[in-house]
Design a protein around this motif. Structure first.
Motif, PDB file in Angstrom:
ATOM      1  N   GLN A  74     -30.714  13.368  16.163  1.00 21.15           N
ATOM      2  CA  GLN A  74     -30.250  14.230  15.077  1.00 21.15           C
ATOM      3  C   GLN A  74     -29.228  13.497  14.209  1.00 21.15           C
ATOM      4  OE1 GLN A  74     -28.785  17.714  17.158  1.00 21.15           O
ATOM      5  NE2 GLN A  74     -30.545  18.909  16.488  1.00 21.15           N
ATOM      6  N   GLU A  75     -28.261  12.864  14.847  1.00 23.15           N
ATOM      7  CA  GLU A  75     -27.219  12.146  14.111  1.00 23.15           C
ATOM      8  C   GLU A  75     -27.810  10.985  13.303  1.00 23.15           C
ATOM      9  OE1 GLU A  75     -24.436  11.171  17.183  1.00 23.15           O
ATOM     10  OE2 GLU A  75     -23.638  13.213  17.270  1.00 23.15           O
TER      11      GLU A  75
ATOM     12  N   CYS B 281     -30.791  10.870  12.018  1.00 22.29           N
ATOM     13  CA  CYS B 281     -31.587  11.414  10.913  1.00 22.29           C
ATOM     14  C   CYS B 281     -30.739  12.074   9.819  1.00 22.29           C
ATOM     15  CB  CYS B 281     -32.588  12.431  11.450  1.00 22.29           C
ATOM     16  SG  CYS B 281     -33.900  11.683  12.438  1.00 22.29           S
ATOM     17  N   GLU B 282     -29.502  12.448  10.133  1.00 23.84           N
ATOM     18  CA  GLU B 282     -28.650  13.122   9.150  1.00 23.84           C
ATOM     19  C   GLU B 282     -28.539  12.281   7.880  1.00 23.84           C
ATOM     20  OE1 GLU B 282     -24.877  14.061  10.908  1.00 23.84           O
ATOM     21  OE2 GLU B 282     -25.742  15.548  12.244  1.00 23.84           O
ATOM     22  N   GLY B 283     -28.761  12.944   6.738  1.00 25.72           N
ATOM     23  CA  GLY B 283     -28.665  12.261   5.460  1.00 25.72           C
ATOM     24  C   GLY B 283     -29.911  11.485   5.072  1.00 25.72           C
ATOM     25  N   LYS B 284     -30.863  11.352   5.996  1.00 33.85           N
ATOM     26  CA  LYS B 284     -32.089  10.608   5.717  1.00 33.85           C
ATOM     27  C   LYS B 284     -33.284  11.531   5.485  1.00 33.85           C
ATOM     28  CE  LYS B 284     -30.692   6.626   8.505  1.00 33.85           C
ATOM     29  NZ  LYS B 284     -29.547   7.096   9.277  1.00 33.85           N
TER      30      LYS B 284
ATOM     31  N   GLU C  85     -34.425  18.041   6.716  1.00 33.43           N
ATOM     32  CA  GLU C  85     -34.223  18.967   7.833  1.00 33.43           C
ATOM     33  C   GLU C  85     -34.637  18.304   9.143  1.00 33.43           C
ATOM     34  OE1 GLU C  85     -35.588  23.532   8.965  1.00 33.43           O
ATOM     35  OE2 GLU C  85     -36.507  22.513   7.266  1.00 33.43           O
ATOM     36  N   VAL C  86     -33.927  18.612  10.214  1.00 34.08           N
ATOM     37  CA  VAL C  86     -34.267  18.098  11.541  1.00 34.08           C
ATOM     38  C   VAL C  86     -34.508  19.282  12.464  1.00 34.08           C
ATOM     39  CG1 VAL C  86     -33.482  16.755  13.529  1.00 34.08           C
ATOM     40  CG2 VAL C  86     -32.831  16.049  11.225  1.00 34.08           C
ATOM     41  N   ARG C  87     -35.631  19.253  13.144  1.00 33.87           N
ATOM     42  CA  ARG C  87     -35.954  20.273  14.148  1.00 33.87           C
ATOM     43  C   ARG C  87     -36.343  19.563  15.435  1.00 33.87           C
ATOM     44  NH1 ARG C  87     -39.731  24.618  10.954  1.00 33.87           N
ATOM     45  NH2 ARG C  87     -38.339  24.890   9.173  1.00 33.87           N
ATOM     46  N   CYS C  88     -36.084  20.222  16.553  1.00 29.08           N
ATOM     47  CA  CYS C  88     -36.374  19.623  17.859  1.00 29.08           C
ATOM     48  C   CYS C  88     -37.469  20.402  18.571  1.00 29.08           C
ATOM     49  CB  CYS C  88     -35.121  19.619  18.729  1.00 29.08           C
ATOM     50  SG  CYS C  88     -33.828  18.562  18.090  1.00 29.08           S
TER      51      CYS C  88
ATOM     52  N   LYS D   7     -29.435  14.688  20.505  1.00 31.09           N
ATOM     53  CA  LYS D   7     -28.250  14.655  19.640  1.00 31.09           C
ATOM     54  C   LYS D   7     -28.173  13.312  18.909  1.00 31.09           C
ATOM     55  CE  LYS D   7     -24.416  16.402  18.087  1.00 31.09           C
ATOM     56  NZ  LYS D   7     -24.522  17.381  17.015  1.00 31.09           N
TER      57      LYS D   7
END
Length: 69
Positions: free
Chosen positions: A15-16, A18-21, A24-27, A12
């Motif tokens: 993810q936070e 990477c947001e806006g950078k 897409e974010v995948r785990c 989490k």
């Protein structure tokens, strides 16, 4: 990517971050526990059992080398 999504707190946080950078974010994890707050897109196994990884169960190499034989 992580070895295990236990509570999901580490994933989490990433993810936070990477947001806006990125678009897409995948785990991806080896193991995902049912209580994880992050549901990963790529999971090798889902389990509620305790997991002992080889890299966390053995004596660290440097410590083993410094111990008397």
């Amino acid at each position: 990517a992580d070895d295990v999504a236990d509570t999901g707190a580490t994933l989490k946080l990433v993810q936070e971050f990477c947001e806006g950078k990125v678009a897409e974010v995948r785990c991806a994890v080896l193991y995902e526990k049912p209580r994880s707050t992050v549901k990963c897109e790529y999971v090798w196994r889902r389990t509620d059992r305790w997991i002992t990884f080889p890299w966390s169960a053995e004596v660290p190499v440097l410590q083993a080398l410094s111990e008397p034989v």
